[in-house]
Enzyme design. Structure first.
Site, PDB file in Angstrom:
ATOM      1  N   HIS A   1      -2.758   7.287   7.011  1.00  0.00           N
ATOM      2  CA  HIS A   1      -1.774   8.215   6.427  1.00  0.00           C
ATOM      3  C   HIS A   1      -2.443   9.512   5.974  1.00  0.00           C
ATOM      4  O   HIS A   1      -1.833  10.577   6.043  1.00  0.00           O
ATOM      5  CB  HIS A   1      -1.103   7.576   5.200  1.00  0.00           C
ATOM      6  CG  HIS A   1       0.101   6.742   5.534  1.00  0.00           C
ATOM      7  ND1 HIS A   1       1.227   7.260   6.125  1.00  0.00           N
ATOM      8  CD2 HIS A   1       0.354   5.423   5.343  1.00  0.00           C
ATOM      9  CE1 HIS A   1       2.124   6.288   6.290  1.00  0.00           C
ATOM     10  NE2 HIS A   1       1.618   5.168   5.822  1.00  0.00           N
TER      11      HIS A   1
ATOM     12  N   GLN B   1       3.006   9.965   1.155  1.00  0.00           N
ATOM     13  CA  GLN B   1       4.294   9.271   1.155  1.00  0.00           C
ATOM     14  C   GLN B   1       5.134   9.566  -0.085  1.00  0.00           C
ATOM     15  O   GLN B   1       6.314   9.229  -0.122  1.00  0.00           O
ATOM     16  CB  GLN B   1       4.093   7.753   1.273  1.00  0.00           C
ATOM     17  CG  GLN B   1       3.531   7.331   2.623  1.00  0.00           C
ATOM     18  CD  GLN B   1       3.351   5.824   2.679  1.00  0.00           C
ATOM     19  OE1 GLN B   1       2.366   5.303   2.169  1.00  0.00           O
ATOM     20  NE2 GLN B   1       4.303   5.126   3.275  1.00  0.00           N
TER      21      GLN B   1
ATOM     22  N   HIS C   1      -4.515   1.084   7.399  1.00  0.00           N
ATOM     23  CA  HIS C   1      -3.170   1.655   7.522  1.00  0.00           C
ATOM     24  C   HIS C   1      -2.997   2.846   6.569  1.00  0.00           C
ATOM     25  O   HIS C   1      -2.507   3.904   6.968  1.00  0.00           O
ATOM     26  CB  HIS C   1      -2.138   0.545   7.222  1.00  0.00           C
ATOM     27  CG  HIS C   1      -0.710   1.010   7.253  1.00  0.00           C
ATOM     28  ND1 HIS C   1       0.205   0.561   8.169  1.00  0.00           N
ATOM     29  CD2 HIS C   1      -0.037   1.891   6.463  1.00  0.00           C
ATOM     30  CE1 HIS C   1       1.370   1.164   7.949  1.00  0.00           C
ATOM     31  NE2 HIS C   1       1.244   1.959   6.917  1.00  0.00           N
ATOM     32  N   GLU C   2      -3.416   2.674   5.316  1.00  0.00           N
ATOM     33  CA  GLU C   2      -3.242   3.749   4.328  1.00  0.00           C
ATOM     34  C   GLU C   2      -4.169   4.924   4.618  1.00  0.00           C
ATOM     35  O   GLU C   2      -3.791   6.077   4.441  1.00  0.00           O
ATOM     36  CB  GLU C   2      -3.484   3.221   2.903  1.00  0.00           C
ATOM     37  CG  GLU C   2      -2.543   2.100   2.465  1.00  0.00           C
ATOM     38  CD  GLU C   2      -1.072   2.420   2.698  1.00  0.00           C
ATOM     39  OE1 GLU C   2      -0.684   3.596   2.571  1.00  0.00           O
ATOM     40  OE2 GLU C   2      -0.311   1.484   3.026  1.00  0.00           O
TER      41      GLU C   2
ATOM     42  N   GLY D   1       0.836  -1.195   0.000  1.00  0.00           N
ATOM     43  CA  GLY D   1       0.000   0.000   0.000  1.00  0.00           C
ATOM     44  C   GLY D   1       0.870   1.242   0.000  1.00  0.00           C
ATOM     45  O   GLY D   1       2.024   1.196   0.445  1.00  0.00           O
TER      46      GLY D   1
ATOM     47  N   CYS E   1       5.879  -0.155   7.415  1.00  0.00           N
ATOM     48  CA  CYS E   1       5.511   0.995   6.582  1.00  0.00           C
ATOM     49  C   CYS E   1       6.706   1.409   5.746  1.00  0.00           C
ATOM     50  O   CYS E   1       7.822   1.458   6.263  1.00  0.00           O
ATOM     51  CB  CYS E   1       5.077   2.147   7.493  1.00  0.00           C
ATOM     52  SG  CYS E   1       4.606   3.638   6.601  1.00  0.00           S
ATOM     53  N   LEU E   2       6.487   1.696   4.467  1.00  0.00           N
ATOM     54  CA  LEU E   2       7.595   2.067   3.584  1.00  0.00           C
ATOM     55  C   LEU E   2       8.291   3.346   4.052  1.00  0.00           C
ATOM     56  O   LEU E   2       9.462   3.550   3.760  1.00  0.00           O
ATOM     57  CB  LEU E   2       7.094   2.240   2.143  1.00  0.00           C
ATOM     58  CG  LEU E   2       6.581   0.968   1.459  1.00  0.00           C
ATOM     59  CD1 LEU E   2       6.052   1.300   0.066  1.00  0.00           C
ATOM     60  CD2 LEU E   2       7.655  -0.109   1.391  1.00  0.00           C
TER      61      LEU E   2
HETATM   62 ZN    ZN Z   1       2.512   3.296   5.855  1.00  0.00          ZN
END
Ligand code: ZN
Length: 183
Positions: free
Chosen positions: A141, A50, A137-138, A45, A95-96
Site C-alpha cells: 500500500h 487508506q 500486503h500493507e 492491517g 482488503c478493507l
Molecule cells: Zn489492503
C-alpha cells in the site's frame, strides 16, 4: 477517531507514500486512530494511505489470524523490507479498501524488515507466515500497489465490474468508506 476508509479507485491508493517525519503529526493519536479504524472494520492491517494520509506508516494485528500466542499487534513507521525469502505460498487475501473482493496471492514466506516503532526505536526483524503476509500486503500500500494488481488474465477480467462498482460507491460495508466519486 475512526476514519472512513478510502475505496479502490482513489488516486491516493496509487501514490508512493512519503517518508513519515517524526514531528509532522501527533504520532500517538494517529497510531491510536489507525488501530481504531482497523478494528472497527475487523481488519488485520491498515496503511496510512487508506485513511487518506500518504505517509509511510501501517499497523497490523496478525493475532486475529494466527493460532493463540502467535502473531503480533504493531505499528511500522518508515519500514523497509530488506529481503524476502522462503517458499512462495498461496493465501486468499482481501482488503478493507476493496470490499467483497478476494483472491489467492502468492508471496514469499519470510522477510526481514527495518522500521521505527511509535517510540521511534529502530528495529530490524524477521517475520514469517501470516505476519509476513500481512506486512507484505500493507507495505505494498505504501508503494501504491494493491493485491488485485497480482491477479491476471480471466480472473482479473471477472473482477473488473466489481472493482468499478467499488470506485463508484455502489458497495455496502458495515464500516464507513470514502469513495472517489463522492468526495
Ligand atoms: Zn489492503
Amino acid at each position: 477517531m475512526i476514519y472512513p476508509i478510502v475505496a479502490y479507485g482513489d488516486n491516493i491508493l496509487r501514490k508512493e507514500a512519503e517518508e513519515f517525519h517524526r514531528d509532522s503529526e501527533d504520532l500517538t493519536k494517529l497510531v491510536e486512530s489507525m488501530y481504531d479504524t482497523m478494528n472497527n472494520a475487523n481488519g488485520v492491517g491498515l496503511a496510512a494511505p487508506q485513511i487518506g494520509l500518504s505517509k509511510r506508516l501501517f499497523v497490523i494485528d496478525s493475532t486475529k489470524m494466527e493460532e493463540e500466542g502467535k502473531g503480533i499487534k504493531r505499528v511500522f513507521i518508515n519500514p523497509e523490507i530488506l529481503d524476502e525469502y522462503g517458499d512462495e505460498w498461496d493465501f486468499e487475501e482481501g482488503c478493507l479498501s476493496i470490499p467483497d473482493v478476494h483472491g489467492d496471492i502468492l508471496r514469499p514466506e519470510k522477510l526481514t524488515i527495518r522500521y521505527f516503532d511509535e517510540l521511534w526505536n529502530e528495529h530490524e526483524e524477521e517475520f514469517d507466515e501470516m505476519t509476513a503476509r500481512v506486512i507484505q500486503h500493507e507495505y505494498d500500500h505504501l508503494n501504491g500497489v494493491l493485491f488485485t494488481d497480482y491477479i491476471k488474465g480471466l480472473k482479473k477480467q471477472m473482477l473488473r465490474a466489481k472493482l468499478l462498482n467499488i470506485s463508484k460507491g455502489t458497495v455496502k460495508t458495515d464500516y464507513r468508506m470514502r469513495f472517489p466519486s463522492k468526495k
